[in-house]
Design a protein around this motif. Structure first.
Motif, PDB file in Angstrom:
ATOM      1  N   ASP A 104      45.318  31.874  32.101  1.00 45.34           N
ATOM      2  CA  ASP A 104      44.598  33.129  31.920  1.00 45.34           C
ATOM      3  C   ASP A 104      43.294  32.846  31.186  1.00 45.34           C
ATOM      4  OD1 ASP A 104      46.711  34.562  33.028  1.00 45.34           O
ATOM      5  OD2 ASP A 104      47.665  34.919  31.085  1.00 45.34           O
ATOM      6  N   VAL A 105      42.199  33.402  31.688  1.00 43.91           N
ATOM      7  CA  VAL A 105      40.891  33.217  31.058  1.00 43.91           C
ATOM      8  C   VAL A 105      40.248  34.587  30.892  1.00 43.91           C
ATOM      9  CG1 VAL A 105      38.572  32.244  31.303  1.00 43.91           C
ATOM     10  CG2 VAL A 105      40.582  30.903  32.005  1.00 43.91           C
ATOM     11  N   LEU A 136      41.601  35.136  36.162  1.00 41.17           N
ATOM     12  CA  LEU A 136      40.306  34.962  35.522  1.00 41.17           C
ATOM     13  C   LEU A 136      39.663  36.332  35.357  1.00 41.17           C
ATOM     14  CD1 LEU A 136      38.950  31.967  37.671  1.00 41.17           C
ATOM     15  CD2 LEU A 136      40.410  31.879  35.632  1.00 41.17           C
ATOM     16  N   CYS A 137      39.237  36.652  34.131  1.00 40.03           N
ATOM     17  CA  CYS A 137      38.667  37.968  33.857  1.00 40.03           C
ATOM     18  C   CYS A 137      37.297  37.794  33.207  1.00 40.03           C
ATOM     19  CB  CYS A 137      39.599  38.758  32.938  1.00 40.03           C
ATOM     20  SG  CYS A 137      39.285  40.535  32.909  1.00 40.03           S
ATOM     21  N   TYR A 170      33.727  30.655  41.636  1.00 42.80           N
ATOM     22  CA  TYR A 170      35.120  31.027  41.866  1.00 42.80           C
ATOM     23  C   TYR A 170      35.338  31.815  43.163  1.00 42.80           C
ATOM     24  CZ  TYR A 170      35.026  29.612  37.044  1.00 42.80           C
ATOM     25  OH  TYR A 170      34.824  28.882  35.895  1.00 42.80           O
ATOM     26  N   CYS A 179      45.992  33.569  42.811  1.00 40.79           N
ATOM     27  CA  CYS A 179      44.702  33.531  42.107  1.00 40.79           C
ATOM     28  C   CYS A 179      44.078  34.920  42.142  1.00 40.79           C
ATOM     29  CB  CYS A 179      43.737  32.536  42.768  1.00 40.79           C
ATOM     30  SG  CYS A 179      44.147  30.806  42.490  1.00 40.79           S
ATOM     31  N   VAL A 181      40.697  37.275  40.412  1.00 38.10           N
ATOM     32  CA  VAL A 181      39.494  37.347  39.590  1.00 38.10           C
ATOM     33  C   VAL A 181      39.151  38.823  39.405  1.00 38.10           C
ATOM     34  CG1 VAL A 181      37.079  36.684  39.319  1.00 38.10           C
ATOM     35  CG2 VAL A 181      38.661  35.155  40.530  1.00 38.10           C
ATOM     36  N   PHE A 193      41.641  31.567  26.363  1.00 36.18           N
ATOM     37  CA  PHE A 193      41.939  30.581  27.398  1.00 36.18           C
ATOM     38  C   PHE A 193      43.398  30.172  27.227  1.00 36.18           C
ATOM     39  CE2 PHE A 193      37.600  30.327  25.964  1.00 36.18           C
ATOM     40  CZ  PHE A 193      36.856  30.358  27.129  1.00 36.18           C
TER      41      PHE A 193
END
Length: 257
Positions: A104-105, A136-137, A170, A179, A181, A193
């Motif tokens: 997780d970001v 991913l955020c 990305y 995945c 985003v 992170f």
């Protein structure tokens, strides 16, 4: 081996594949649970609910060793870095490669994340293919939060441009299973992170870029410590974020600042 989980699956007539579908994880992850790995809290809840048993029956809380402190600074803090820029590149790569369940970001632009590792999207896709959930955020470049943060840092619209540039790395992840985003429009107090039970927390100091601010490396010990508090903040932002749709948002054509 988790004999209780094996037994309940047999009693309920539920295959590992069906449990994986109910918990929205890869069947390989269920194999790791059966082998003794303890799932993350939301997966424990879903599994117990689906199997109609108490969560604590499947995964009893471990008894702390004598004299061991649970939660807080002494047990969860692996180390600190004076600033994010001082974290060795090898640390980022090792955490990414070793993740088995989730990555997780949470950032505004996270430009360094890709520019220090041009193969990051490929590596994330490979981890997802192995059953890792990748989320991913990024900040919404057209949102109010990014505009305010840009003004606070004295860079104006440059932050929005950096977000758009960073996102281009990305695009290839969007069709990949496991995945996602998303774009958030919220005040960020920390960049986060997460790699399974490792969490790098980059606190934000007013008016300074995230790279110049300290970084804490946490390792999850139990549900009462810092780790879960930060992890829950990610979940809250993620829940309110919207999916990234690059073809509708005019994302920059090239991934450079």
């Amino acid at each position: 081996m988790n004999e209780r989980l094996h037994s309940v699956l047999a009693q309920r007539g539920v295959s590992p594949e069906l449990l994986a579908e109910a918990c929205e994880v890869d069947p390989k992850t269920i194999g790791r649970w059966l082998g003794g790995r303890v799932p993350h809290p939301r997966h424990r809840f879903r599994a117990a609910q689906h199997l109609r048993v108490e969560e604590t029956f499947l995964w009893p809380a471990p008894q702390p060793h004598a004299g061991r402190r649970t939660g807080g600074l002494g047990s969860e803090l692996v180390g600190t870095h004076q600033n994010r820029a001082s974290v060795p590149r090898e640390t980022w790569l090792a955490l990414l490669k070793e993740a088995q369940e989730q990555i997780d970001v949470l950032v505004f632009s996270g430009t360094f994340f890709a520019q220090s590792n041009p193969h990051v999207a490929k590596m994330l896709a490979e981890r997802a293919a192995d059953g890792v959930q990748v989320r991913l955020c990024f900040g919404d470049p057209s949102g109010q939060a990014a505009a305010i943060r840009g003004r606070e840092e004295g860079i104006g619209d440059t932050l929005a441009a950096k977000i758009r540039a960073s996102l281009t790395y990305y695009r290839t992840l969007l069709p990949e299973a496991r995945c996602e985003v998303r774009l958030h429009d919220t005040t960020l107090y920390n960049s986060l992170f997460r790699y399974d039970d490792n969490l790098l927390v980059n606190p934000h100091v007013f008016g300074q870029p995230a790279s110049a601010n300290p970084l804490l490396h946490l390792k999850r010990v139990d549900a009462t410590g810092w780790f879960d508090n930060y992890a829950q903040s990610f979940e809250a932002v993620w829940a309110g974020a919207r999916p990234w749709t690059p073809d509708q948002e005019g994302t920059a054509a090239h991934g450079q600042d």
